[in-house]
Design an enzyme around this catalytic site. Structure first.
Site, PDB file in Angstrom:
ATOM      1  NE  ARG A  13      -3.769  -2.153   2.471  1.00 14.05           N
ATOM      2  CZ  ARG A  13      -4.824  -2.523   1.731  1.00 14.05           C
ATOM      3  NH1 ARG A  13      -5.204  -1.782   0.709  1.00 14.05           N
ATOM      4  NH2 ARG A  13      -5.500  -3.621   2.012  1.00 14.05           N
ATOM      5  CB  THR A  33      -4.690  -0.682  -7.684  1.00  8.21           C
ATOM      6  OG1 THR A  33      -4.347  -1.174  -6.395  1.00  8.21           O
ATOM      7  CG2 THR A  33      -3.655  -1.116  -8.702  1.00  8.21           C
ATOM      8  CB  ILE A  87     -11.397  -9.611  -0.966  1.00  8.06           C
ATOM      9  CG1 ILE A  87     -12.050 -10.889  -0.477  1.00  8.06           C
ATOM     10  CG2 ILE A  87     -11.252  -8.602   0.137  1.00  8.06           C
ATOM     11  CD1 ILE A  87     -11.224 -11.616   0.535  1.00  8.06           C
ATOM     12  CG  ASP A  88     -13.458  -5.036   0.788  1.00  5.98           C
ATOM     13  OD1 ASP A  88     -13.278  -6.156   1.299  1.00  5.98           O
ATOM     14  OD2 ASP A  88     -13.016  -3.985   1.274  1.00  5.98           O
ATOM     15  CG  MET A 140     -11.550  -8.740   5.191  1.00  2.00           C
ATOM     16  SD  MET A 140     -10.116  -8.998   4.207  1.00  2.00           S
ATOM     17  CE  MET A 140      -8.845  -8.926   5.483  1.00  2.00           C
ATOM     18  CG  MET A 142      -7.394 -17.812   8.461  1.00  3.10           C
ATOM     19  SD  MET A 142      -8.011 -19.003   9.614  1.00  3.10           S
ATOM     20  CE  MET A 142      -7.522 -20.506   8.807  1.00  3.10           C
ATOM     21  NE  ARG A 192      -6.198  -9.720   2.634  1.00  2.00           N
ATOM     22  CZ  ARG A 192      -5.641  -8.552   2.958  1.00  2.00           C
ATOM     23  NH1 ARG A 192      -6.311  -7.432   2.751  1.00  2.00           N
ATOM     24  NH2 ARG A 192      -4.454  -8.482   3.490  1.00  2.00           N
TER      25      ARG A 192
HETATM   26  N1  LIG Z   1      -5.648   8.463  -5.657  1.00  2.00           N
HETATM   27  C1  LIG Z   1      -4.556   7.727  -5.882  1.00  2.00           C
HETATM   28  N2  LIG Z   1      -3.626   8.127  -6.756  1.00  2.00           N
HETATM   29  C2  LIG Z   1      -2.538   7.388  -6.990  1.00  2.00           C
HETATM   30  N3  LIG Z   1      -2.290   6.209  -6.391  1.00  2.00           N
HETATM   31  C3  LIG Z   1      -3.177   5.762  -5.512  1.00  2.00           C
HETATM   32  C4  LIG Z   1      -4.355   6.486  -5.197  1.00  2.00           C
HETATM   33  N4  LIG Z   1      -5.062   5.770  -4.285  1.00  2.00           N
HETATM   34  C5  LIG Z   1      -4.335   4.665  -4.031  1.00  2.00           C
HETATM   35  N5  LIG Z   1      -3.213   4.650  -4.763  1.00  2.00           N
HETATM   36  C6  LIG Z   1      -2.174   3.627  -4.747  1.00  2.00           C
HETATM   37  O1  LIG Z   1      -2.733   2.368  -5.141  1.00  2.00           O
HETATM   38  C7  LIG Z   1      -2.162   1.316  -4.378  1.00  2.00           C
HETATM   39  C8  LIG Z   1      -3.231   0.451  -3.782  1.00  2.00           C
HETATM   40  O2  LIG Z   1      -4.223   1.240  -3.102  1.00  2.00           O
HETATM   41  P1  LIG Z   1      -5.013   0.667  -1.833  1.00  2.00           P
HETATM   42  O3  LIG Z   1      -4.025   0.278  -0.795  1.00  2.00           O
HETATM   43  O4  LIG Z   1      -6.056   1.642  -1.491  1.00  2.00           O
HETATM   44  O5  LIG Z   1      -5.611  -0.714  -2.317  1.00  2.00           O
HETATM   45  P2  LIG Z   1      -6.694  -1.029  -3.415  1.00  2.00           P
HETATM   46  O6  LIG Z   1      -6.071  -1.042  -4.750  1.00  2.00           O
HETATM   47  O7  LIG Z   1      -7.862  -0.126  -3.243  1.00  2.00           O
HETATM   48  O8  LIG Z   1      -7.054  -2.519  -3.065  1.00  2.00           O
HETATM   49  P3  LIG Z   1      -7.897  -3.064  -1.824  1.00  2.00           P
HETATM   50  O9  LIG Z   1      -8.643  -1.919  -1.208  1.00  2.00           O
HETATM   51  O10 LIG Z   1      -8.810  -4.067  -2.415  1.00  2.00           O
HETATM   52  O11 LIG Z   1      -6.903  -3.666  -0.913  1.00  2.00           O
HETATM   53  C9  LIG Z   1      -1.272   1.938  -3.339  1.00  2.00           C
HETATM   54  O12 LIG Z   1       0.067   1.764  -3.732  1.00  2.00           O
HETATM   55  C10 LIG Z   1      -1.664   3.410  -3.348  1.00  2.00           C
HETATM   56  O13 LIG Z   1      -0.579   4.269  -3.076  1.00  2.00           O
HETATM   57  O1  LIG Z   2      -4.790  -5.228   6.682  1.00  2.00           O
HETATM   58  P1  LIG Z   2      -4.573  -4.901   5.266  1.00  2.00           P
HETATM   59  O2  LIG Z   2      -3.821  -5.944   4.516  1.00  2.00           O
HETATM   60  O3  LIG Z   2      -3.987  -3.557   5.019  1.00  2.00           O
HETATM   61  O4  LIG Z   2      -5.965  -4.862   4.534  1.00  2.00           O
HETATM   62  C1  LIG Z   2      -7.206  -5.063   5.086  1.00  2.00           C
HETATM   63  C2  LIG Z   2      -8.235  -4.526   4.142  1.00  2.00           C
HETATM   64  O5  LIG Z   2      -8.040  -5.012   2.841  1.00  2.00           O
HETATM   65  C3  LIG Z   2      -9.255  -5.471   2.303  1.00  2.00           C
HETATM   66  O6  LIG Z   2      -9.228  -6.875   2.324  1.00  2.00           O
HETATM   67  C4  LIG Z   2      -9.420  -4.969   0.897  1.00  2.00           C
HETATM   68  O7  LIG Z   2      -8.513  -5.610   0.086  1.00  2.00           O
HETATM   69  C5  LIG Z   2     -10.328  -4.931   3.218  1.00  2.00           C
HETATM   70  O8  LIG Z   2     -11.450  -5.758   3.274  1.00  2.00           O
HETATM   71  C6  LIG Z   2      -9.611  -4.872   4.524  1.00  2.00           C
HETATM   72  O9  LIG Z   2     -10.131  -3.860   5.338  1.00  2.00           O
END
Ligand SMILES: Nc1ncnc2c1ncn2[C@@H]1O[C@H](COP(=O)(O)OP(=O)(O)OP(=O)(O)O)[C@@H](O)[C@H]1O
Ligand SMILES: O=P(O)(O)OC[C@H]1O[C@](O)(CO)[C@@H](O)[C@@H]1O
Ligand SMILES: [Mg+2]
Length: 553
Positions: free
Chosen positions: A228, A256, A283-284, A327, A439, A441
């Site tokens: 992240r 992402t 997953i959400d 989740m 578990m 995920r």
């Molecule tokens: N607005 C944005 N602009 C550029 N990069 C972003 C932005 N929001 C998130 N990112 C980047 O995208 C990557 C993943 O974002 P995030 O951790 O929110 O997970 P996600 O892709 O939403 O997946 P999930 O929520 O399902 O775990 C991170 O490296 C984050 O820095």
């Molecule tokens: O603890 P982590 O790995 O940052 O992520 C947990 C979050 O990621 C998610 O599984 C989304 O990918 C959410 O349901 C949960 O809140």
């Protein structure tokens, strides 16, 4: 093998992150622009630029037709209220881009398939329930192989990155992208980016080929690692440019895809011949427009095991209560579908549906009633449910991506139930709390998600090879499509509690809705309908619809 910014690096430095992860064990629904062929139709050979009769190709938000160098949404309108929300094409901003016959036409596996190539004008409607006199509405470009490609196979240098939280199917997706590129298009240069977005500039890369990825789909997680935060657009695009990468496959959730969108914009600004394809992972299931995200089915299936355990525990003891946390930060899809699938759940609590504990119509009253009727009960709650009830100590902390960190509502709820029945009612209960979230995920994807990953991956590869860019590969009404990034990132997909699916759940569990008639009216006005497997009206949207209406004289 190369290191960040293309320089050589030692084999051991590169091998180690990969090694450690490896060491763990016919056309219904398709709307075709050909239907407009009674009127004049023409197309520039190099790009995706339309001009046909009464159908206008315009960039929403401007009144300039065919302004393809603009970064405004690319929208095509047609008779009957038809709107195509098209995806960008490399030829939109690179002049005189050569194209080539698709090598698949010489591949015996594909050349025998009748109509294997997708017609360039095939589109897929977002809304399949329509009224007789209603507008045709928004469509997306149908995914699939095109007659012409804009990359020669040996010119392609692809990379794959996985970002955000884990999700079942990530390894399958990586495998299918690699195998799709190799086997369909003869692409031999595919790099894995190690550890999410930051891996573009902070880590080494992992060379991928069909042998390396052959059985990774049997394992959970991602062989590439994920992270992240750490999205630095300039550094990422510099790295893409320095390494000579020209196809970027980005697998991840809403954050992402936001990151992918800004990478694409920067690539377009620099005028690079680099196709950017997003593949929605979460997953959400909180990504809008698409039918569902990969890994979701597996998560629902895996959740059954926890619910079953909670049920076994609860029914084995007097006044047994099983509480299961699943989740779902902002969207309660896993909880809702796991509840509907299991039939052992008495009450499902999700972030979208406010509830209260005390007093008439509250949760405690319902628990007592259900225990008196059945002697046991199971409560499933999504991790984002009821966070407002814990608000005395609101958590203002965020993770590295800026997502709000949540309190453990499962633990909190379990304690509140125990306290209530011990102190206030003297009604003896036996509560067991199960938190299977990580578990669930971390498991490999099930059969249906594996097939889904193949479709999404192959569609993404076909799209990039055909020169499309700035798109997410997604399933819309059961059809593979290319969706422009702005539609994917404009909002989150949520359970709509005034839709039929939530009503089905309420009638299945017979739990209280915790809503007054006034609340229901307010919700109806506020919310679009649920995107997953619901046959209700899809009233969400629409940036384009709004923009188009503003454009109308
Ligand atoms: N607005 C944005 N602009 C550029 N990069 C972003 C932005 N929001 C998130 N990112 C980047 O995208 C990557 C993943 O974002 P995030 O951790 O929110 O997970 P996600 O892709 O939403 O997946 P999930 O929520 O399902 O775990 C991170 O490296 C984050 O820095
Ligand atoms: O603890 P982590 O790995 O940052 O992520 C947990 C979050 O990621 C998610 O599984 C989304 O990918 C959410 O349901 C949960 O809140
Ligand atoms: Mg997210």
């Amino acid at each position: 093998m190369d290191s960040a910014y293309g320089g050589p690096s030692t084999a051991s430095a590169i091998a180690s992150p990969l090694k450690s992860r490896f060491s763990k064990p016919s056309n219904s629904g398709i709307f075709s622009l050909r239907k407009f062929s009674a009127v004049s139709f023409s197309r520039r050979s190099s790009g995706s630029d339309f001009k046909f009769g009464s159908t206008k190709a315009i960039m929403a938000g401007t009144s300039t037709p065919n302004n393809t160098k603009s970064n405004k949404p690319k929208v095509v309108t047609g008779p009957g209220g038809y709107i195509l929300e098209d995806v960008p094409h490399l030829a939109d901003y690179i002049d005189d881009l050569p194209n080539y016959p698709n090598p698949l036409q010489n591949n015996p596996a594909y050349s025998v398939v009748k109509q294997y190539f997708v017609h360039q004008d095939d589109t897929v409607p977002q809304k399949i329930v329509v009224h007789k006199d209603g507008p045709r509405g928004i469509h997306f470009r149908r995914a699939g192989p095109r007659q012409k490609v804009y990359f020669e196979s040996d010119e392609v240098h692809a990379c794959i990155v996985t970002c955000g939280g884990l999700c079942p199917g990530l390894n399958t997706m990586i495998r299918e992208l690699v195998c799709g590129l190799y086997h369909m298009y003869g692409v031999k240069k595919v790099l894995g980016i190690d550890g999410g977005y930051r891996g573009f500039y902070a880590k080494n890369t992992i060379p991928l080929n069909p042998k390396v990825v052959n059985d990774i789909h049997k394992r959970g997680g991602t062989i590439l690692g994920t992270s992240r935060g750490g999205h630095d657009t300039k550094k990422i695009v510099d790295s893409i440019q320095d390494r000579g990468i020209n196809q970027v496959y980005i697998i991840g959730g809403d954050g992402t895809q936001r990151g992918a969108s800004v990478i694409f914009e920067e690539i377009r600004r620099r005028g690079l011949k680099v196709a950017v394809a997003g593949i929605p992972k979460t997953i959400d299931n909180d990504i809008p427009v698409i039918d569902k995200s990969f890994g979701f089915d597996t998560a629902v299936e895996e959740a059954q095991r926890a619910i079953n355990a909670a049920h076994v525990e609860a029914e084995s003891i007097e006044n047994g209560i099983g509480v299961v946390k699943l989740m779902g930060r902002y969207s309660g899809f896993i909880a809702m579908y796991a509840t509907l699938a299991s039939r052992d759940v008495d009450c499902c609590l999700i972030p979208e549906s406010p509830f209260y504990l005390e007093g008439p119509g509250g949760l405690f009253e319902f628990i007592e009633k259900r225990l008196k009727e059945h002697g046991h009960m199971v409560i499933v709650l999504a991790e984002g449910a009821g966070q407002e009830l814990l608000s005395e100590s609101v958590n203002s902390m965020t993770d590295a991506s800026g997502n709000k960190l949540l309190h453990d509502v499962g633990l909190w709820m379990s304690q509140r139930i125990k306290d209530h029945f011990a102190k206030e009612t003297k009604f003896p209960i036996n509560l067991k709390y199960i938190d299977p979230t990580y578990m669930i995920r971390a498991v490999p994807s099930n059969a249906s998600d594996n097939v889904y990953c193949t479709l999404l991956a192959q569609s993404a590869v076909h799209g990039a090879m055909a020169g499309y860019t700035g798109f997410t590969s997604g399933l819309v009404n059961g059809r593979q499509t290319y969706i422009p990034f702005y539609r994917i990132i404009e909002k989150q997909n949520k359970v709509v509690i005034t839709d039929r699916m939530w009503a089905r759940l309420l009638s299945s569990t017979n739990q209280p809705s915790f809503l007054s008639a006034k609340d229901v009216e307010e919700k109806k006005e506020d919310e679009p309908s649920t995107m997953l497997l619901d046959d209700g009206p899809r009233t969400d949207d629409s940036l384009a619809e709004k923009e188009m209406s503003q454009l109308k004289p």
